[in-house]
Design a protein around this motif. Structure first.
Motif, PDB file in Angstrom:
ATOM      1  N   THR A   1       0.852  -1.177   0.000  1.00 50.97           N
ATOM      2  CA  THR A   1       0.000   0.000   0.000  1.00 50.97           C
ATOM      3  C   THR A   1       0.890   1.230   0.000  1.00 50.97           C
ATOM      4  OG1 THR A   1      -1.830   1.121   1.138  1.00 50.97           O
ATOM      5  CG2 THR A   1      -0.158   0.111   2.523  1.00 50.97           C
ATOM      6  N   LYS A   2       0.411   2.299  -0.636  1.00 46.52           N
ATOM      7  CA  LYS A   2       1.197   3.525  -0.750  1.00 46.52           C
ATOM      8  C   LYS A   2       0.326   4.713  -0.428  1.00 46.52           C
ATOM      9  CE  LYS A   2       4.271   6.011  -3.893  1.00 46.52           C
ATOM     10  NZ  LYS A   2       4.884   6.026  -5.254  1.00 46.52           N
ATOM     11  N   ALA A   3       0.849   5.614   0.379  1.00 42.93           N
ATOM     12  CA  ALA A   3       0.156   6.848   0.725  1.00 42.93           C
ATOM     13  C   ALA A   3       1.187   7.972   0.734  1.00 42.93           C
ATOM     14  CB  ALA A   3      -0.528   6.717   2.082  1.00 42.93           C
ATOM     15  N   ASP A   4       0.729   9.193   0.973  1.00 39.05           N
ATOM     16  CA  ASP A   4       1.653  10.325   0.984  1.00 39.05           C
ATOM     17  C   ASP A   4       2.721  10.132   2.050  1.00 39.05           C
ATOM     18  OD1 ASP A   4       0.188  11.498  -0.993  1.00 39.05           O
ATOM     19  OD2 ASP A   4      -0.998  12.768   0.357  1.00 39.05           O
ATOM     20  N   GLY A   5       3.960  10.015   1.596  1.00 36.73           N
ATOM     21  CA  GLY A   5       5.070   9.962   2.535  1.00 36.73           C
ATOM     22  C   GLY A   5       5.499   8.593   2.991  1.00 36.73           C
ATOM     23  N   TYR A   6       4.766   7.531   2.655  1.00 39.04           N
ATOM     24  CA  TYR A   6       5.227   6.216   3.095  1.00 39.04           C
ATOM     25  C   TYR A   6       4.665   5.117   2.197  1.00 39.04           C
ATOM     26  CZ  TYR A   6       0.677   4.891   5.045  1.00 39.04           C
ATOM     27  OH  TYR A   6      -0.644   4.559   5.193  1.00 39.04           O
ATOM     28  N   THR A   7       5.339   3.972   2.198  1.00 40.36           N
ATOM     29  CA  THR A   7       4.863   2.761   1.529  1.00 40.36           C
ATOM     30  C   THR A   7       5.103   1.583   2.448  1.00 40.36           C
ATOM     31  OG1 THR A   7       7.002   2.355   0.446  1.00 40.36           O
ATOM     32  CG2 THR A   7       5.394   3.664  -0.782  1.00 40.36           C
ATOM     33  N   LEU A   8       4.247   0.591   2.356  1.00 39.36           N
ATOM     34  CA  LEU A   8       4.385  -0.655   3.104  1.00 39.36           C
ATOM     35  C   LEU A   8       4.158  -1.814   2.145  1.00 39.36           C
ATOM     36  CD1 LEU A   8       2.305   0.197   6.319  1.00 39.36           C
ATOM     37  CD2 LEU A   8       4.805   0.112   6.132  1.00 39.36           C
ATOM     38  N   GLY A   9       4.903  -2.897   2.323  1.00 37.52           N
ATOM     39  CA  GLY A   9       4.739  -4.030   1.431  1.00 37.52           C
ATOM     40  C   GLY A   9       5.187  -5.324   2.050  1.00 37.52           C
ATOM     41  N   VAL A  10       4.689  -6.416   1.502  1.00 36.29           N
ATOM     42  CA  VAL A  10       5.097  -7.752   1.923  1.00 36.29           C
ATOM     43  C   VAL A  10       5.214  -8.628   0.684  1.00 36.29           C
ATOM     44  CG1 VAL A  10       2.698  -8.456   2.321  1.00 36.29           C
ATOM     45  CG2 VAL A  10       4.561  -9.753   3.380  1.00 36.29           C
ATOM     46  N   ALA A  11       6.228  -9.462   0.661  1.00 32.76           N
ATOM     47  CA  ALA A  11       6.391 -10.466  -0.396  1.00 32.76           C
ATOM     48  C   ALA A  11       6.694 -11.794   0.278  1.00 32.76           C
ATOM     49  CB  ALA A  11       7.530 -10.081  -1.344  1.00 32.76           C
ATOM     50  N   ALA A  12       6.105 -12.850  -0.222  1.00 30.68           N
ATOM     51  CA  ALA A  12       6.317 -14.175   0.371  1.00 30.68           C
ATOM     52  C   ALA A  12       6.329 -15.220  -0.722  1.00 30.68           C
ATOM     53  CB  ALA A  12       5.223 -14.486   1.393  1.00 30.68           C
ATOM     54  N   GLU A  13       7.117 -16.244  -0.516  1.00 30.32           N
ATOM     55  CA  GLU A  13       7.144 -17.369  -1.456  1.00 30.32           C
ATOM     56  C   GLU A  13       7.426 -18.643  -0.690  1.00 30.32           C
ATOM     57  OE1 GLU A  13      11.644 -17.475  -3.152  1.00 30.32           O
ATOM     58  OE2 GLU A  13      10.411 -15.778  -3.843  1.00 30.32           O
ATOM     59  N   ALA A  14       6.920 -19.747  -1.205  1.00 32.04           N
ATOM     60  CA  ALA A  14       7.153 -21.051  -0.581  1.00 32.04           C
ATOM     61  C   ALA A  14       7.131 -22.120  -1.659  1.00 32.04           C
ATOM     62  CB  ALA A  14       6.091 -21.345   0.479  1.00 32.04           C
ATOM     63  N   ASN A  15       7.923 -23.160  -1.477  1.00 26.16           N
ATOM     64  CA  ASN A  15       7.937 -24.264  -2.437  1.00 26.16           C
ATOM     65  C   ASN A  15       8.239 -25.560  -1.721  1.00 26.16           C
ATOM     66  OD1 ASN A  15      11.052 -24.848  -2.676  1.00 26.16           O
ATOM     67  ND2 ASN A  15      10.829 -22.624  -2.826  1.00 26.16           N
ATOM     68  N   THR A  16       7.711 -26.630  -2.237  1.00 24.02           N
ATOM     69  CA  THR A  16       7.973 -27.954  -1.674  1.00 24.02           C
ATOM     70  C   THR A  16       7.918 -28.991  -2.786  1.00 24.02           C
ATOM     71  OG1 THR A  16       7.313 -29.556   0.012  1.00 24.02           O
ATOM     72  CG2 THR A  16       5.546 -28.379  -1.103  1.00 24.02           C
ATOM     73  N   THR A  17       8.739 -30.019  -2.677  1.00 27.87           N
ATOM     74  CA  THR A  17       8.777 -31.114  -3.646  1.00 27.87           C
ATOM     75  C   THR A  17       8.795 -32.433  -2.889  1.00 27.87           C
ATOM     76  OG1 THR A  17      10.052 -29.757  -5.210  1.00 27.87           O
ATOM     77  CG2 THR A  17      10.020 -32.139  -5.581  1.00 27.87           C
TER      78      THR A  17
END
Length: 387
Positions: free
Chosen positions: A64-80
């Motif tokens: 999310t982005k607003a005046d003066g700041y941004t926040l974010g999350v990224a995630a990944e997972a894998n299994t075999t």
């Protein structure tokens, strides 16, 4: 248990989905893949042999982005998982939290990373926190990054014929000041990486001190346009180890990538040489080198064909040991609508192991991928006062 960890990330993905609004950026994908691997452990053939497998990969990014700041999350997972019960399942996961305060002229970025990997020959965990300050004066950009982390590393070992009895754990502190010149779509700069690594145990299980300090000056360049994205950096790594049996390091490293988009073709080239941590008894670090090339072709609006080639080599310093792998791959995918894509791939690998023996592997697989579009606002209803 391996799978529950993956489902935890999938559950987090669902939670973010439910809370995101139309103004938030959001993208996610889930891929289910299955096939046959003739040599899952890439050994000389004396292991468990080939096996059918099933794999799942999921990834998401939200912010999310607003005046003066941004926040974010990224995630990944894998299994075999493999049909052959003697083969060890693999699991990997990463979560990155990002925050930013300020604007393009003066900004402070915060990044927290948690990463975990578990395979037949590697178990590693990394916890990293970094803070980056950046100030821009006309075309000149000044920046500094401070980073701290704790890592745990365990690899299979020829002496024990298995993992070490306990992982090697170390703390890392890094400071990276730098300056760059930005002109239009191009950026040219220089920086220096100052880092120190302190191991929790003064001596490892083989009696070596692995504490070390490193200085690594960089020069780098970037370019980004609609047709071309390019990056290149060259650095010199100077490393000093506390154990007299480890030779101090003085090596040239590099990192380069080029993407060329000329519809209906796309070409991706990468080349890098990096220093990696190791638990190998007589080596302070490894120097890993990789080259790869991939060409994809949109033969039809919904059909993509691809071919790739790659070469990777690992050099164990202070020893004569080397490992090399050459890979080839071809694949095809088709967009069947509603965010679904079907794929089929064939990959062949041929290499020389650290023992000097040769190994080959053939992997044939098919997959289905589901991509999730950004969430939209609910449609507004007309609340007129009809008769």
């Amino acid at each position: 248990m391996v799978l529950p960890k993956v489902f935890v990330l999938v559950g987090c993905f669902g939670l973010i989905c439910s809370q995101a609004s139309a103004e938030d950026d959001f993208t996610a994908s889930f891929r289910l893949r299955g096939g046959f691997d003739s040599n899952p452990q890439f050994s000389t053939g004396q292991g468990a042999g080939g096996s059918a497998f099933i794999a799942a990969d999921t990834a998401l990014a939200a912010g999310t982005k607003a005046d003066g700041y941004t926040l974010g999350v990224a995630a990944e997972a894998n299994t075999t998982h493999y049909a052959q019960p003697l083969l060890t399942p693999s699991l990997g996961g990463k979560v990155i939290l990002r925050g930013s305060i300020g604007d393009d002229d003066l900004r402070l970025d915060f990044t927290s990373t948690i990463a975990d990997t578990s395979t037949y020959n590697l178990r590693s965990t990394d916890l990293i926190q970094s803070v980056k300050g950046e100030a821009k004066f006309d075309d000149v950009k000044l920046f500094v990054t401070a980073e701290g982390g704790r890592s745990s590393l365990n690899q299979t070992n020829a002496i024990f014929q298995d993992f070490l009895p306990q992982p090697q754990q170390y703390l890392r502190g890094t400071l990276i000041p730098g300056v760059s010149l930005v002109r239009g779509k191009a950026e040219l700069g220089a920086s220096v990486n100052l880092s120190v690594r302190h191991y929790v145990q003064e001596f490892d299980i083989f009696g070596y001190r692995r504490d070390n300090e490193r200085i690594q000056p960089f020069v780098f360049a970037k370019y980004n346009s609609d047709a071309v994205t390019a990056f290149v950096s060259i650095s010199q790594l100077y490393g000093t180890w506390h154990d007299p049996d480890f030779t101090n390091v003085n090596r040239t490293l590099f990192d380069a990538s080029l993407t060329w988009r000329a519809a209906p073709f796309r070409t991706d080239l990468t080349a890098w040489r990096r220093a990696s941590e190791t638990t190998f008894p007589i080596s302070p670090i490894t120097i890993d080198t990789a080259y790869s090339a991939k060409v994809s072709w949109n033969a039809e609006p919904k059909v993509t064909l691809a071919a790739s080639i790659g070469y990777a080599a690992s050099e164990y310093l202070d020893s004569p040991y080397r490992a090399r792998t050459l890979t080839f791959g071809i694949g095809a995918s088709r967009d069947i609508g509603d965010g679904l894509t079907l794929g089929a791939d064939i990959a062949y690998a041929k290499g020389s192991l650290i023992s000097g023996s040769d190994a080959t592997a053939l992997v044939v697989s098919s997959s289905i991928t589901k991509r999730f579009s950004p969430l939209a606002k609910p449609a507004k209803t007309d609340s007129g006062s009809g008769a």
